[in-house]
Design an enzyme around this catalytic site. Sequence first.
Site, PDB file in Angstrom:
ATOM      1  N   GLY A   1       0.849  -1.186   0.000  1.00 37.41           N
ATOM      2  CA  GLY A   1       0.000   0.000   0.000  1.00 37.41           C
ATOM      3  C   GLY A   1       0.877   1.225   0.000  1.00 37.41           C
ATOM      4  O   GLY A   1       1.018   1.917   1.001  1.00 37.41           O
TER       5      GLY A   1
ATOM      6  N   ALA B   1       0.571   7.812  -0.342  1.00 37.14           N
ATOM      7  CA  ALA B   1       1.379   8.903   0.207  1.00 37.14           C
ATOM      8  C   ALA B   1       2.067   8.460   1.491  1.00 37.14           C
ATOM      9  O   ALA B   1       3.257   8.712   1.694  1.00 37.14           O
ATOM     10  CB  ALA B   1       0.483  10.114   0.465  1.00 37.14           C
ATOM     11  N   LEU B   2       1.315   7.770   2.365  1.00 35.65           N
ATOM     12  CA  LEU B   2       1.878   7.348   3.650  1.00 35.65           C
ATOM     13  C   LEU B   2       2.964   6.291   3.457  1.00 35.65           C
ATOM     14  O   LEU B   2       4.073   6.400   3.998  1.00 35.65           O
ATOM     15  CB  LEU B   2       0.743   6.827   4.545  1.00 35.65           C
ATOM     16  CG  LEU B   2       1.114   6.244   5.912  1.00 35.65           C
ATOM     17  CD1 LEU B   2       0.053   6.639   6.955  1.00 35.65           C
ATOM     18  CD2 LEU B   2       1.217   4.720   5.848  1.00 35.65           C
TER      19      LEU B   2
ATOM     20  N   ASN C   1      -6.002   3.398   8.514  1.00 36.83           N
ATOM     21  CA  ASN C   1      -6.980   4.176   9.270  1.00 36.83           C
ATOM     22  C   ASN C   1      -8.006   3.299   9.980  1.00 36.83           C
ATOM     23  O   ASN C   1      -8.336   2.213   9.498  1.00 36.83           O
ATOM     24  CB  ASN C   1      -7.766   5.094   8.329  1.00 36.83           C
ATOM     25  CG  ASN C   1      -7.042   6.409   8.086  1.00 36.83           C
ATOM     26  OD1 ASN C   1      -6.397   6.939   8.982  1.00 36.83           O
ATOM     27  ND2 ASN C   1      -7.155   6.932   6.874  1.00 36.83           N
TER      28      ASN C   1
ATOM     29  N   LYS D   1      -7.384   8.514  17.888  1.00 37.77           N
ATOM     30  CA  LYS D   1      -7.331   9.106  16.549  1.00 37.77           C
ATOM     31  C   LYS D   1      -8.740   9.223  15.962  1.00 37.77           C
ATOM     32  O   LYS D   1      -9.050  10.182  15.246  1.00 37.77           O
ATOM     33  CB  LYS D   1      -6.423   8.305  15.621  1.00 37.77           C
ATOM     34  CG  LYS D   1      -6.275   9.043  14.282  1.00 37.77           C
ATOM     35  CD  LYS D   1      -5.064   8.685  13.483  1.00 37.77           C
ATOM     36  CE  LYS D   1      -4.993   9.572  12.240  1.00 37.77           C
ATOM     37  NZ  LYS D   1      -4.383   8.865  11.104  1.00 37.77           N
TER      38      LYS D   1
ATOM     39  N   ASN E   1     -13.367  14.085   9.368  1.00 32.90           N
ATOM     40  CA  ASN E   1     -13.423  13.437   8.061  1.00 32.90           C
ATOM     41  C   ASN E   1     -14.846  13.453   7.521  1.00 32.90           C
ATOM     42  O   ASN E   1     -15.093  13.835   6.389  1.00 32.90           O
ATOM     43  CB  ASN E   1     -12.922  11.988   8.157  1.00 32.90           C
ATOM     44  CG  ASN E   1     -11.422  11.879   7.940  1.00 32.90           C
ATOM     45  OD1 ASN E   1     -10.924  12.204   6.885  1.00 32.90           O
ATOM     46  ND2 ASN E   1     -10.709  11.430   8.951  1.00 32.90           N
TER      47      ASN E   1
ATOM     48  N   SER F   1      -8.574  13.988   4.253  1.00 33.67           N
ATOM     49  CA  SER F   1      -8.502  13.076   3.099  1.00 33.67           C
ATOM     50  C   SER F   1      -9.887  12.660   2.623  1.00 33.67           C
ATOM     51  O   SER F   1     -10.129  12.513   1.424  1.00 33.67           O
ATOM     52  CB  SER F   1      -7.691  11.841   3.478  1.00 33.67           C
ATOM     53  OG  SER F   1      -8.333  11.144   4.536  1.00 33.67           O
TER      54      SER F   1
END
Lengths: 306, 306
Positions: B7, B10-11, B102, B184, B192, B257
């Site tokens: 995966g 970006a992360l 996430n 989180k 979000n 995001s």
Amino acid sequence: MRIGIIGAGALGLYYGAMLQRSGQDVHFLLRRDYQAIQKRGLQVYSCHGDFHLAQISGHQTPQEIGTVDLVIVGLKTISNHHLIDLVRPLIGTETAILTLQNGLGNEELLAAAFGRERVLGGVAFLCSNRGKSGTVHHLGEGKIRLGEFSGGLSQRSHKLAELFRAASIACDAVSDLRRARWEKLVWNIPFNGLSALLGKDVTDILNHPPSKVLVEDLMLEVIAGANAQGLEEPIDGPEFSQQLISFTENMDHYRPSMMIDREEALPLELEAIYSIPLQQAMAVGINMPQIKMLYALLDFGENDSA
Amino acid sequence: MRIGIIGAGALGLYYGAMLQRSGQDVHFLLRRDYQAIQKRGLQVYSCHGDFHLAQISGHQTPQEIGTVDLVIVGLKTISNHHLIDLVRPLIGTETAILTLQNGLGNEELLAAAFGRERVLGGVAFLCSNRGKSGTVHHLGEGKIRLGEFSGGLSQRSHKLAELFRAASIACDAVSDLRRARWEKLVWNIPFNGLSALLGKDVTDILNHPPSKVLVEDLMLEVIAGANAQGLEEPIDGPEFSQQLISFTENMDHYRPSMMIDREEALPLELEAIYSIPLQQAMAVGINMPQIKMLYALLDFGENDSA
């Protein structure tokens, strides 16, 4: 009976026309339809048969109308800051006021200005909208449930219900107006708000299973708020909400007025349908978290259009 | 240490690049960036200083990577139906798996397939996004809090935290991973969802007073759900939610995001961020009505884009 219609939108024009046709002396406060109605009268397109009224007593100020026996208020609640000034010139010693506006708080406004003994309220189950100037479209339903703001079944409520029935408008007098108002909110709060927020009609909403559950949850919150108001008889939550959902499942892609208002970037009746019910529930210790959330989300959109 | 990145969005690209730069042997499973990275390497634009890695071990299948010491999972949870097949070829007898995805439910999936003793999870506070192929933008933050899925402060968690710190990534090992995950969610669930639903960034949301109240209410619902999970230490609702709100007030029109995903009509991570938390709260008797409502409203939009 001399009747003044304040707020001659689709609802005011339709009921006013029906009452005039039945022989009542009806006076309309008109704005956008004034010129057209002066010239060509009022055309009613109705699922029960079209009709035309050549002579309408239309006015541009309430002073022109003068005192009447009965004021019928159909004003959008977003214009309630004008309500008292619009009604005052029509008030004589014996004048009664019947508000058919949406939501809560309208009778209170009128009672504070003119005395609670004058005030009745009614809940109208009417599908109608305005066409081009001087016309109104009656799409379905039309029944009214009306009662005294102070509660109880008065002679006057029976007489007014009879007045409407004589004009071919189904009408019941009810002793618990507050219950009737809250019952209507059980439908309005979920369907008006969700349709405006999501841009989806009632059929689309009920076809999405999580939203259908949400509609039920919202209805049960309204009913909890209602039943804490000391109604004469509590509303049966599961039964009444299922009834309303079944009823709505039979509507074919009906677009609630608030959905149309949002599409047209018009202000929404959030005060009467959300804010005041939330306050009245909170005042008796009932929290309605999902309704509070719906109100916040709808209010956000209002800032956009402002 | 031989590390596989599954995966590489970006992360995954950012953390992988930092680890490689610190001397680790990092292997990336690549899709859209494969050709560009083969040709030109990986370019990192970072608020802490840009850098370029000329040689990247990029692969188009996990079989090509083969077994590693550590799998780092950065996959979007909407692709979790591929997760096990993507990770399996990397698993040797001693392989550890660290998911930085996430929401909730990711460790459980990995544990069911590969054994809970292999699985760690981490919560990444990272602002990053992808640029054109072969580049990644690091906008801010980057800290990771990681821990064992089975709980407790292991030797392994300390070692992994040290691995990240040696790569200039702030990292703490925590004994209660579940608490870190729920903490989180206290941010993710309101911001979000509301940003995606309303099409408004975090600053716009906090500038609308009823929505700011709604953010607080949603945070308190998450915290109530969290504190019913048997955390080592409960989260202080009022204090922690005010902290997060103050922190967010300092973000200048940050676009979460999920807001960007909705604008681009991409599927949202609703399962990991809403559905599973709702289920885990419900399983311990906690109702989160406003979160349930937000989930339903967001899910409606998903059907649209499908």
